[in-house]
Design a protein around this motif. Structure first.
Motif, PDB file in Angstrom:
ATOM      1  N   CYS A 141       1.810 -45.230 -11.671  1.00 38.59           N
ATOM      2  CA  CYS A 141       0.435 -45.043 -11.223  1.00 38.59           C
ATOM      3  C   CYS A 141       0.405 -44.511  -9.794  1.00 38.59           C
ATOM      4  CB  CYS A 141      -0.342 -46.352 -11.308  1.00 38.59           C
ATOM      5  SG  CYS A 141      -0.730 -46.844 -13.004  1.00 38.59           S
ATOM      6  N   ASP A 143      -2.498 -43.659  -6.735  1.00 34.24           N
ATOM      7  CA  ASP A 143      -3.897 -43.710  -6.284  1.00 34.24           C
ATOM      8  C   ASP A 143      -4.186 -42.469  -5.445  1.00 34.24           C
ATOM      9  OD1 ASP A 143      -4.446 -46.137  -7.518  1.00 34.24           O
ATOM     10  OD2 ASP A 143      -3.727 -47.289  -5.796  1.00 34.24           O
ATOM     11  N   LEU A 145      -7.088 -39.979  -3.579  1.00 38.64           N
ATOM     12  CA  LEU A 145      -8.456 -39.870  -3.073  1.00 38.64           C
ATOM     13  C   LEU A 145      -9.075 -38.573  -3.574  1.00 38.64           C
ATOM     14  CD1 LEU A 145     -10.614 -41.172  -1.257  1.00 38.64           C
ATOM     15  CD2 LEU A 145      -9.702 -39.804   0.640  1.00 38.64           C
ATOM     16  N   LEU A 150     -11.512 -43.147  -4.513  1.00 45.50           N
ATOM     17  CA  LEU A 150     -10.113 -43.401  -4.851  1.00 45.50           C
ATOM     18  C   LEU A 150      -9.995 -43.601  -6.356  1.00 45.50           C
ATOM     19  CD1 LEU A 150      -7.421 -43.732  -3.282  1.00 45.50           C
ATOM     20  CD2 LEU A 150      -7.774 -46.208  -3.442  1.00 45.50           C
ATOM     21  N   ARG A 151      -9.164 -42.779  -6.998  1.00 43.78           N
ATOM     22  CA  ARG A 151      -8.977 -42.861  -8.440  1.00 43.78           C
ATOM     23  C   ARG A 151      -7.497 -43.076  -8.748  1.00 43.78           C
ATOM     24  NH1 ARG A 151     -13.076 -40.436 -11.618  1.00 43.78           N
ATOM     25  NH2 ARG A 151     -15.077 -41.043 -10.705  1.00 43.78           N
ATOM     26  N   THR A 152      -7.224 -43.948  -9.692  1.00 41.28           N
ATOM     27  CA  THR A 152      -5.854 -44.175 -10.135  1.00 41.28           C
ATOM     28  C   THR A 152      -5.492 -43.152 -11.205  1.00 41.28           C
ATOM     29  OG1 THR A 152      -5.945 -46.538  -9.659  1.00 41.28           O
ATOM     30  CG2 THR A 152      -4.256 -45.807 -11.203  1.00 41.28           C
ATOM     31  N   HIS A 153      -4.386 -42.459 -10.984  1.00 42.20           N
ATOM     32  CA  HIS A 153      -3.863 -41.492 -11.938  1.00 42.20           C
ATOM     33  C   HIS A 153      -2.498 -41.962 -12.429  1.00 42.20           C
ATOM     34  CE1 HIS A 153      -6.916 -39.163  -9.843  1.00 42.20           C
ATOM     35  NE2 HIS A 153      -6.822 -38.205 -10.738  1.00 42.20           N
ATOM     36  N   ARG A 154      -2.058 -41.405 -13.536  1.00 40.60           N
ATOM     37  CA  ARG A 154      -0.743 -41.722 -14.076  1.00 40.60           C
ATOM     38  C   ARG A 154       0.122 -40.471 -14.050  1.00 40.60           C
ATOM     39  NH1 ARG A 154      -2.233 -42.482 -18.631  1.00 40.60           N
ATOM     40  NH2 ARG A 154      -1.336 -40.702 -19.732  1.00 40.60           N
ATOM     41  N   GLU A 166      -5.806 -39.025 -15.582  1.00 40.12           N
ATOM     42  CA  GLU A 166      -6.637 -40.186 -15.312  1.00 40.12           C
ATOM     43  C   GLU A 166      -6.561 -41.088 -16.536  1.00 40.12           C
ATOM     44  OE1 GLU A 166     -10.484 -39.739 -13.493  1.00 40.12           O
ATOM     45  OE2 GLU A 166     -10.068 -37.648 -13.012  1.00 40.12           O
ATOM     46  N   SER A 180      -5.379 -31.399  -9.293  1.00 45.34           N
ATOM     47  CA  SER A 180      -5.113 -32.200  -8.099  1.00 45.34           C
ATOM     48  C   SER A 180      -4.424 -31.372  -7.031  1.00 45.34           C
ATOM     49  CB  SER A 180      -4.223 -33.399  -8.458  1.00 45.34           C
ATOM     50  OG  SER A 180      -3.800 -34.082  -7.294  1.00 45.34           O
ATOM     51  N   SER A 182      -3.238 -33.208  -4.321  1.00 42.89           N
ATOM     52  CA  SER A 182      -2.589 -34.274  -3.566  1.00 42.89           C
ATOM     53  C   SER A 182      -1.066 -34.144  -3.528  1.00 42.89           C
ATOM     54  CB  SER A 182      -2.946 -35.628  -4.179  1.00 42.89           C
ATOM     55  OG  SER A 182      -2.242 -36.676  -3.534  1.00 42.89           O
TER      56      SER A 182
END
Length: 271
Positions: A141, A143, A145, A150-154, A166, A180, A182
């Motif tokens: 997982c 996290d 932004l 803030l969203r948790t992604h896998r 997601e 993404s 990030s």
């Protein structure tokens, strides 16, 4: 007509280069945010230089072919297809070298919709050449932004290419993956590889935070970047990104097939 000439014509016809869909307004907004050191646009690069808006315009004009005129503030942006071809040649050269050594590689994308097929074909070819295509931190997982908070992604891998999903987006594996910028996913992947005792990638291939995040950590990184992604070109100018290929990164996935054929041919990996 030569292979390069045919690809040049395709780049312009598919609007991968030439006049592209990315707007001048979006590009200028990204340059302003980068100059202000907004992490959403830095995407993992910690610039050494000052990089004001005029500096970025000059760099992007040199690397991509956009207008260097600050008075040009609207309309579609432009990528010089000759610069795209030259960067693809350099990109293929790094692929050829890592394949020659049979070195481990990591591939990841923040644009899985249009670009997954491009990177997956690279992963297949590199694996066939004897390179280990790494998949560290599968299912971990992360996290991230987003504009929604803030969203948790896998972290997941499809055909050897890392992406994030997601968990609440539907049945696992059914969605193409999240868009993404990030650098956190590549940091998580590299940390996991190191914790496991390696191997570590000798080349990271991708876009957005996958390239900038890896390059900032000292890994060789190459990838694709649009005119509103100045971080990859700043990273290239400062020596932390080996190759940034200027190209529209959000057209239909089928339009990237001639690019992968060109790269594999130049890398002597055509199957």
């Amino acid at each position: 007509m030569s292979t390069a000439a045919r690809l040049r014509a395709h780049l312009v016809a598919a609007r991968l280069a030439g006049v592209v869909a990315t707007s001048r307004e979006d590009s200028l907004r990204s340059y302003r945010l980068f100059a202000a050191r907004d992490p959403r646009v830095l995407i993992g690069i910690d610039p050494e230089g000052a990089w004001g808006v005029r500096d970025l315009l000059g760099l992007m004009a040199e690397k991509c072919g956009v207008s260097a005129d600050p008075r040009h503030i609207s309309g579609p942006d432009v990528i010089d297809p000759e610069r795209t071809l030259a960067a693809l040649d350099a990109f293929a050269g790094r692929i050829r070298e890592v394949a020659r050594r049979g070195a481990p590689v990591l591939l990841g994308t923040g644009h899985p919709g249009p670009l997954l097929g491009f990177y997956a074909a690279l992963a297949d070819a590199l694996s066939a050449a004897g390179c280990e295509v790494l998949t560290p931190a599968q299912g971990r997982c992360v996290d991230i932004l987003t504009r929604f908070g803030l969203r948790t992604h896998r972290l997941d891998y499809v055909r050897g290419v890392a992406l994030v999903r997601e968990p609440a987006s539907g049945r696992p594996g059914c969605e193409p993956g999240a868009h993404s910028h990030s650098p956190l996913p590549v940091r998580v992947a590299l940390d996991a590889a190191a914790e496991a005792g390696g191997p570590l990638p000798q080349l990271v291939v991708g876009d957005h935070g996958w390239v900038c995040g890896a390059g900032q950590l000292g890994f060789e990184a190459i990838g694709l970047a649009d005119t509103d992604d100045p971080a990859l070109f700043v990273g290239e100018a400062e020596g932390r990104v080996s190759v940034a290929v200027p190209v529209d990164d959000a057209v239909r996935s089928a339009h990237y097939r001639p690019l992968i054929r060109y790269v594999l041919n130049r890398a002597c990996l055509s199957q």
